[in-house]
Design a protein around this motif. Structure first.
Motif, PDB file in Angstrom:
ATOM      1  N   PRO B  84       0.821  -1.206   0.000  1.00 46.66           N
ATOM      2  CA  PRO B  84       0.000   0.000   0.000  1.00 46.66           C
ATOM      3  C   PRO B  84       0.857   1.259   0.000  1.00 46.66           C
ATOM      4  O   PRO B  84       1.929   1.287   0.609  1.00 46.66           O
ATOM      5  CB  PRO B  84      -0.781  -0.109   1.311  1.00 46.66           C
ATOM      6  CG  PRO B  84       0.049  -0.969   2.187  1.00 46.66           C
ATOM      7  CD  PRO B  84       0.746  -1.926   1.278  1.00 46.66           C
ATOM      8  N   ALA B  85       0.403   2.272  -0.720  1.00 47.52           N
ATOM      9  CA  ALA B  85       1.078   3.573  -0.729  1.00 47.52           C
ATOM     10  C   ALA B  85       0.015   4.624  -1.006  1.00 47.52           C
ATOM     11  O   ALA B  85      -1.044   4.303  -1.533  1.00 47.52           O
ATOM     12  CB  ALA B  85       2.150   3.609  -1.811  1.00 47.52           C
ATOM     13  N   TYR B  86       0.316   5.859  -0.656  1.00 46.46           N
ATOM     14  CA  TYR B  86      -0.662   6.917  -0.870  1.00 46.46           C
ATOM     15  C   TYR B  86      -0.759   7.225  -2.357  1.00 46.46           C
ATOM     16  O   TYR B  86       0.107   7.862  -2.929  1.00 46.46           O
ATOM     17  CB  TYR B  86      -0.289   8.156  -0.075  1.00 46.46           C
ATOM     18  CG  TYR B  86      -0.417   7.934   1.412  1.00 46.46           C
ATOM     19  CD1 TYR B  86      -1.670   7.848   1.997  1.00 46.46           C
ATOM     20  CD2 TYR B  86       0.696   7.748   2.215  1.00 46.46           C
ATOM     21  CE1 TYR B  86      -1.810   7.603   3.346  1.00 46.46           C
ATOM     22  CE2 TYR B  86       0.576   7.514   3.570  1.00 46.46           C
ATOM     23  CZ  TYR B  86      -0.682   7.438   4.134  1.00 46.46           C
ATOM     24  OH  TYR B  86      -0.827   7.195   5.464  1.00 46.46           O
ATOM     25  N   GLU B  88      -2.413   9.158  -4.230  1.00 46.54           N
ATOM     26  CA  GLU B  88      -2.548  10.501  -4.811  1.00 46.54           C
ATOM     27  C   GLU B  88      -1.218  11.252  -4.783  1.00 46.54           C
ATOM     28  O   GLU B  88      -1.100  12.330  -5.330  1.00 46.54           O
ATOM     29  CB  GLU B  88      -3.634  11.295  -4.075  1.00 46.54           C
ATOM     30  CG  GLU B  88      -3.342  11.628  -2.621  1.00 46.54           C
ATOM     31  CD  GLU B  88      -3.661  10.485  -1.657  1.00 46.54           C
ATOM     32  OE1 GLU B  88      -4.030   9.392  -2.136  1.00 46.54           O
ATOM     33  OE2 GLU B  88      -3.526  10.683  -0.450  1.00 46.54           O
ATOM     34  N   MET B  89      -0.206  10.647  -4.125  1.00 49.83           N
ATOM     35  CA  MET B  89       1.085  11.334  -4.039  1.00 49.83           C
ATOM     36  C   MET B  89       1.977  10.938  -5.209  1.00 49.83           C
ATOM     37  O   MET B  89       1.834   9.853  -5.770  1.00 49.83           O
ATOM     38  CB  MET B  89       1.795  10.975  -2.734  1.00 49.83           C
ATOM     39  CG  MET B  89       1.064  11.394  -1.488  1.00 49.83           C
ATOM     40  SD  MET B  89       1.999  10.974   0.000  1.00 49.83           S
ATOM     41  CE  MET B  89       2.756  12.534   0.381  1.00 49.83           C
ATOM     42  N   THR B  90       2.937  11.808  -5.520  1.00 46.53           N
ATOM     43  CA  THR B  90       3.949  11.399  -6.485  1.00 46.53           C
ATOM     44  C   THR B  90       4.957  10.520  -5.754  1.00 46.53           C
ATOM     45  O   THR B  90       5.039  10.549  -4.519  1.00 46.53           O
ATOM     46  CB  THR B  90       4.695  12.606  -7.078  1.00 46.53           C
ATOM     47  OG1 THR B  90       5.353  13.286  -6.001  1.00 46.53           O
ATOM     48  CG2 THR B  90       3.752  13.558  -7.781  1.00 46.53           C
ATOM     49  N   ALA B  93       7.233  12.638  -3.611  1.00 47.82           N
ATOM     50  CA  ALA B  93       6.626  13.170  -2.395  1.00 47.82           C
ATOM     51  C   ALA B  93       6.444  12.059  -1.356  1.00 47.82           C
ATOM     52  O   ALA B  93       6.682  12.257  -0.166  1.00 47.82           O
ATOM     53  CB  ALA B  93       5.281  13.816  -2.715  1.00 47.82           C
ATOM     54  N   PHE B  94       6.054  10.885  -1.828  1.00 47.73           N
ATOM     55  CA  PHE B  94       5.818   9.767  -0.914  1.00 47.73           C
ATOM     56  C   PHE B  94       7.124   9.328  -0.238  1.00 47.73           C
ATOM     57  O   PHE B  94       7.194   9.198   0.985  1.00 47.73           O
ATOM     58  CB  PHE B  94       5.192   8.598  -1.675  1.00 47.73           C
ATOM     59  CG  PHE B  94       4.997   7.364  -0.844  1.00 47.73           C
ATOM     60  CD1 PHE B  94       4.068   7.339   0.177  1.00 47.73           C
ATOM     61  CD2 PHE B  94       5.754   6.227  -1.077  1.00 47.73           C
ATOM     62  CE1 PHE B  94       3.889   6.206   0.958  1.00 47.73           C
ATOM     63  CE2 PHE B  94       5.581   5.092  -0.309  1.00 47.73           C
ATOM     64  CZ  PHE B  94       4.645   5.081   0.708  1.00 47.73           C
ATOM     65  N   PHE B  97       8.302  11.800   2.247  1.00 46.62           N
ATOM     66  CA  PHE B  97       7.559  11.664   3.509  1.00 46.62           C
ATOM     67  C   PHE B  97       8.165  10.561   4.371  1.00 46.62           C
ATOM     68  O   PHE B  97       8.426  10.746   5.568  1.00 46.62           O
ATOM     69  CB  PHE B  97       6.081  11.381   3.193  1.00 46.62           C
ATOM     70  CG  PHE B  97       5.286  10.805   4.333  1.00 46.62           C
ATOM     71  CD1 PHE B  97       5.021  11.549   5.475  1.00 46.62           C
ATOM     72  CD2 PHE B  97       4.792   9.505   4.256  1.00 46.62           C
ATOM     73  CE1 PHE B  97       4.281  11.014   6.524  1.00 46.62           C
ATOM     74  CE2 PHE B  97       4.056   8.962   5.301  1.00 46.62           C
ATOM     75  CZ  PHE B  97       3.805   9.725   6.439  1.00 46.62           C
ATOM     76  N   ILE B  98       8.431   9.414   3.733  1.00 45.95           N
ATOM     77  CA  ILE B  98       9.013   8.300   4.479  1.00 45.95           C
ATOM     78  C   ILE B  98      10.385   8.681   5.042  1.00 45.95           C
ATOM     79  O   ILE B  98      10.694   8.424   6.209  1.00 45.95           O
ATOM     80  CB  ILE B  98       9.150   7.056   3.570  1.00 45.95           C
ATOM     81  CG1 ILE B  98       7.786   6.596   3.053  1.00 45.95           C
ATOM     82  CG2 ILE B  98       9.860   5.915   4.295  1.00 45.95           C
ATOM     83  CD1 ILE B  98       6.867   6.013   4.083  1.00 45.95           C
ATOM     84  N   GLN B 100      11.489  11.569   5.822  1.00 46.00           N
ATOM     85  CA  GLN B 100      11.330  12.493   6.959  1.00 46.00           C
ATOM     86  C   GLN B 100      10.941  11.735   8.215  1.00 46.00           C
ATOM     87  O   GLN B 100      11.469  11.989   9.292  1.00 46.00           O
ATOM     88  CB  GLN B 100      10.249  13.520   6.655  1.00 46.00           C
ATOM     89  CG  GLN B 100      10.676  14.581   5.673  1.00 46.00           C
ATOM     90  CD  GLN B 100       9.514  15.513   5.352  1.00 46.00           C
ATOM     91  OE1 GLN B 100       8.708  15.842   6.208  1.00 46.00           O
ATOM     92  NE2 GLN B 100       9.429  15.906   4.109  1.00 46.00           N
ATOM     93  N   VAL B 101      10.001  10.802   8.060  1.00 43.84           N
ATOM     94  CA  VAL B 101       9.576  10.028   9.221  1.00 43.84           C
ATOM     95  C   VAL B 101      10.760   9.240   9.782  1.00 43.84           C
ATOM     96  O   VAL B 101      10.916   9.088  10.992  1.00 43.84           O
ATOM     97  CB  VAL B 101       8.426   9.057   8.852  1.00 43.84           C
ATOM     98  CG1 VAL B 101       8.177   8.074   9.977  1.00 43.84           C
ATOM     99  CG2 VAL B 101       7.168   9.831   8.540  1.00 43.84           C
ATOM    100  N   ARG B 102      11.634   8.780   8.871  1.00 45.21           N
ATOM    101  CA  ARG B 102      12.802   8.015   9.308  1.00 45.21           C
ATOM    102  C   ARG B 102      13.911   8.909   9.850  1.00 45.21           C
ATOM    103  O   ARG B 102      15.012   8.445  10.130  1.00 45.21           O
ATOM    104  CB  ARG B 102      13.330   7.164   8.144  1.00 45.21           C
ATOM    105  CG  ARG B 102      12.383   6.038   7.723  1.00 45.21           C
ATOM    106  CD  ARG B 102      12.157   5.058   8.833  1.00 45.21           C
ATOM    107  NE  ARG B 102      11.298   3.927   8.428  1.00 45.21           N
ATOM    108  CZ  ARG B 102      10.906   2.992   9.270  1.00 45.21           C
ATOM    109  NH1 ARG B 102      11.262   3.033  10.541  1.00 45.21           N
ATOM    110  NH2 ARG B 102      10.129   2.017   8.855  1.00 45.21           N
ATOM    111  N   LYS B 105      17.272  14.416   7.163  1.00 48.16           N
ATOM    112  CA  LYS B 105      17.051  15.851   6.912  1.00 48.16           C
ATOM    113  C   LYS B 105      18.075  16.374   5.919  1.00 48.16           C
ATOM    114  O   LYS B 105      19.170  15.838   5.805  1.00 48.16           O
ATOM    115  CB  LYS B 105      17.219  16.636   8.215  1.00 48.16           C
ATOM    116  CG  LYS B 105      16.067  16.468   9.175  1.00 48.16           C
ATOM    117  CD  LYS B 105      16.182  17.486  10.314  1.00 48.16           C
ATOM    118  CE  LYS B 105      15.157  17.227  11.389  1.00 48.16           C
ATOM    119  NZ  LYS B 105      15.580  16.218  12.358  1.00 48.16           N
ATOM    120  N   GLN B 145      10.432   2.162   0.149  1.00 48.30           N
ATOM    121  CA  GLN B 145       9.945   2.682   1.423  1.00 48.30           C
ATOM    122  C   GLN B 145      10.474   1.853   2.602  1.00 48.30           C
ATOM    123  O   GLN B 145      10.891   2.405   3.617  1.00 48.30           O
ATOM    124  CB  GLN B 145       8.409   2.692   1.327  1.00 48.30           C
ATOM    125  CG  GLN B 145       7.620   2.814   2.577  1.00 48.30           C
ATOM    126  CD  GLN B 145       7.418   1.466   3.232  1.00 48.30           C
ATOM    127  OE1 GLN B 145       7.848   1.276   4.363  1.00 48.30           O
ATOM    128  NE2 GLN B 145       6.807   0.525   2.538  1.00 48.30           N
TER     129      GLN B 145
END
Lengths: 245, 311
Positions: B84-86, B88-90, B93-94, B97-98, B100-102, B105, B145
């Motif tokens: 599964p992945a979002y 609507e995101m490119t 971008a997806f 996001f991952i 950043q969560v990890r 920076k 991811q």
């Protein structure tokens, strides 16, 4: 609790809101309806008063249908598409996810609300309104939107189906809205006074009525904040329950 | 190390996992095998902290999954079933996001993203919306991811499902390349995959552990282990009966007119005798080899035996 994580989750959720035209259509609909309500039903011009009560008075009713629509997908669509499994196995923490998602929805509502500014300009052009009252009205309206959205977040976490989430949110919100109106109170004629006071105290309508008239009472602010906190806490519980199933 | 102890999971009154016990050490690539609905995905969901176990416990590198979920999830990369992945995101971008969560920076994040994108070869689709990608690309986004933070523990639920043979090969190479000091658990129902990448295989059925061993050891349990496959050039009448009469042969199966499988008696190694015998008979042989055993056969044997016993 990590502000950084909340921020990351919030921005991702906002990205999803604005990735499709739905958000823009939604905002336009909201603005049109807000205008229609204030000018036709609220008799904004006929009143001849330099205030926005005609505008604010209809917010609870607008929100009753618009806020559930913003909140319905928060969790149910993630469960439907399976992305919830991805989201909940990332090291973010339940609390941060719940807050981040809620804040995204709340900011979205804030944007829709801010875009109603032309009516403020209109009333300032036509008369000399009390701007403090209007600011209080906007803040109160936004807080109430938060209450609706928090209910929506919790309902969305209960089901995989967005439509069901929408309807549940409308129903629960409606109960909270009308709990203080005379018709409901008459049905509780048998109840002791403290219970009646409590029921009146729960009402969005009565709380917001005071705010719309420009009285931003600390108790009303606190009430909406507690509503938000309670429903977000329940959202967290729902997620825990889903995890156990 | 991953320790799974007395793990049970039931949904209402359906038992998905029943009393599962196993451990996985560093450097192992564990293949999780089982028919659909055997409890593979459920077990992986529990190890990843997505589902809470009904009973038993799971620890990952010393952290308890139910109590120290956060620490476990920091160590772990997880590809859920269906990747599964979002939508609507490119892709960019997806993955951003991952990352950043990890906790990545700035330039470090860009570097890491670049490395992962190259590893799973996503360069060509970075700007595309995930919903518009083919199944193979979506799967690779899911893998990207999961390996974003170069995790110590990697759990992949059907990582090659929906990929074409080239992509499958690529993903397997990727997994093999990762495995040095990591713990990798993959689930699959493609058995060749287990022989190709796994150092150990678990077969589960109806939520219970049935077999545990190296793929080569499991193959030995197959009745095809040490069986001789014989392909003749010409059709010979009564060949089966003649082969059957050979010393040390337990059974002969005729696959088609010219292809036979010879099953030796327990533990016997018959190839030299068969070769001499064929030479004497002057039969023309197209192909003759000893089989290692078929995992598929073992799989069918153990999973259908269970079913029969239940029926």
């Amino acid at each position: 609790m990590s502000l950084e994580m909340i921020n990351i989750v919030m921005r991702r959720q906002l990205y999803s809101y604005f990735a499709t035209p739905v958000a823009y259509v939604f905002i336009v609909m909201f603005l049109v309806l807000a205008g229609v309500f204030s000018f036709y039903l609220g008799n904004f011009f006929e009143k001849g008063q330099a205030d926005l009560s005609a505008f604010f008075n209809f917010h609870p009713w607008l929100y009753l249908f618009f806020m559930p629509a913003i909140a319905m997908g928060l969790w149910s669509s993630e469960r439907q598409l399976g992305t919830i499994e991805l989201l909940m196995t990332l090291p973010i923490g339940h609390g941060n996810v719940v807050l981040g998602k809620f804040l995204a929805a709340w900011l979205f509502a804030a944007l829709a609300l801010l875009l109603t500014f032309p009516i403020w300009i209109t009333v300032s052009y036509l008369g000399d309104p009390d701007h403090g009252v209007i600011v209080a009205g906007y803040v109160g309206s936004w807080l109430m939107a938060g209450g609706f959205l928090a209910i929506g977040s919790c309902m969305s976490a209960c089901t995989k189906n967005q439509i069901v989430a929408f309807l549940l949110t409308v129903v629960v919100s409606f109960i909270f809205m009308v709990s203080g109106v005379p018709m409901v109170l008459e049905a509780f004629f048998w109840a002791p006074q403290w219970l009646l006071d409590f029921i009146v105290g729960l009402s969005f309508l009565i709380r917001f009525d005071a705010i719309a008239r420009g009285v931003l009472d600390v108790r009303d602010v606190l009430y909406f904040c507690m509503q938000i906190a309670l429903w977000l806490y329940l959202t967290g519980l729902m997620l825990k329950r889903n995890q156990a199933q | 190390m991953i320790h799974v102890q007395n793990l049970c999971k039931h949904f209402d009154d359906v038992f998905a996992v029943e009393n599962l016990n196993f451990s996985v050490a560093e450097g192992e690539v564990l293949g999780f095998l089982g028919p659909n609905g055997a409890g593979k995905s459920t077990t992986m969901k529990i190890i990843s902290g997505f589902l809470a176990p009904s009973e038993g416990c799971v620890s990952v590198c010393g952290f308890d999954v139910t109590k120290e979920t956060h620490s476990v999830q920091q160590l772990m990369g997880y590809l859920p079933e269906g990747a599964p992945a979002y939508g609507e995101m490119t892709v960019r971008a997806f993955l951003d996001f991952i990352a950043q969560v990890r906790g990545f920076k700035g330039p470090q994040k860009e570097q890491r993203l670049q490395a992962v994108i190259e590893q799973v070869q996503l360069q060509s689709v970075m700007g595309q919306v995930i919903d518009t990608l083919s199944k193979g690309f979506v799967r690779r986004v899911g893998i990207a991811q999961a390996i974003m933070h170069d995790p110590k523990v990697l759990i992949l639920d059907e990582p090659t499902d929906g990929l074409d043979p080239n992509q499958k090969h690529q993903v397997r190479e990727l997994i093999k390349g990762l495995a040095k000091d990591k713990i990798v658990i993959i689930s699959t129902h493609i058995l060749e995959e287990v022989s190709a990448v796994c150092s150990r295989a678990l077969i589960i059925d109806k939520g219970k552990l049935i077999l545990d061993g190296k793929p080569s050891e499991l193959e030995k349990q197959s009745r095809y282990h040490n069986a001789i496959s014989l392909n003749l050039v010409d059709e010979i009448p009564d060949a089966q009966a003649m082969l059957q009469a050979l010393d040390g042969i337990e059974a002969v199966e005729q696959v088609n007119e010219r292809l036979f499988t010879l099953f030796p008696r327990q533990g016997a190694m018959l190839l030299p005798q068969v070769v001499r015998w064929l030479d004497k008979k002057a039969w023309q042989v197209e192909n003759l080899h000893v089989e290692k055993g078929r995992l598929e056969d073992v799989f069918r044997q153990v999973t259908s035996a269970k079913q029969k016993a239940r029926a």
